[in-house]
Design an enzyme around this catalytic site. Structure first.
Site, PDB file in Angstrom:
ATOM      1  CE  LYS A  95      -4.257   1.663   2.095  1.00  0.00           C
ATOM      2  NZ  LYS A  95      -4.700   2.147   0.806  1.00  0.00           N
ATOM      3  N   GLY A 149       6.355   0.922   5.867  1.00  0.00           N
ATOM      4  CA  GLY A 149       7.276   0.002   5.186  1.00  0.00           C
ATOM      5  C   GLY A 149       7.364   0.263   3.692  1.00  0.00           C
ATOM      6  CB  CYS A 150       4.762   0.719   1.114  1.00  0.00           C
ATOM      7  SG  CYS A 150       3.998  -0.911   1.335  1.00  0.00           S
ATOM      8  CB  THR A 151       6.909   5.411   2.893  1.00  0.00           C
ATOM      9  OG1 THR A 151       5.506   5.581   2.672  1.00  0.00           O
ATOM     10  CG2 THR A 151       7.626   6.742   2.700  1.00  0.00           C
ATOM     11  CB  ALA A 166       8.753   3.892  -2.404  1.00  0.00           C
TER      12      ALA A 166
END
Length: 152
Positions: free
Chosen positions: A38, A43-45, A48
């Site tokens: 998401k 974590g995804c930030t 990325a």
């Protein structure tokens, strides 16, 4: 989940600007395709931003980076703008690529079982064959780990 040596399934999805992008557009190039749960989650930030911070080195190696989640085009647009992401983010709300790559799986969090995207990364070679798979990729080390592998 797809494995090393398998042909990567082709897909056509919309990027953060609503343009269609297909895997076959990158024939003859090595591509890193990473699936994440998401936009704008911690974590995804971090993952990325790690790809963003190393993107210059990926480009020097002639490697394209593509991030895929089931978030909307608008969500991707906001995420990319806020985090200054220079690479391709693709929206897969119908889970076409997510399911084709086998990353839509049962997940356990806080004792609850649900279906979701398992953070996974695939290196696809110039001929569209999966060269390396990182199942259950770690958001903080995935980008550097792949770069080290690509540099041999």
């Amino acid at each position: 989940m797809l494995e090393v040596g398998m042909k990567a399934p082709d897909f056509t999805l919309e990027d953060k600007d609503g343009n269609e992008v297909s895997l076959h557009d990158f024939a003859g190039k090595k591509v890193v395709v990473y699936f994440y749960p998401k936009d704008s989650t911690p974590g995804c930030t971090r993952q990325a931003c790690a790809f963003r911070n190393n993107y210059g080195e990926y480009k020097q190696l002639g490697v394209e980076v593509i991030g895929i989640s089931k978030d909307s085009v608008k969500s991707h647009s906001n995420f990319a703008a806020k985090q200054e992401l220079p690479f391709i983010l693709l929206s897969d709300p119908e889970r076409k690529a997510i399911e084709a790559f086998g990353v839509w799986q049962e997940k356990k969090m806080y004792g609850k079982v649900s279906m979701g995207v398992v953070r996974s990364t695939f290196i696809i070679d110039e001929n569209g064959v999966i060269e390396k798979v990182y199942p259950k990729a770690k958001p903080d080390t995935n980008a550097e780990e792949i770069l080290a592998y690509l540099k041999g």
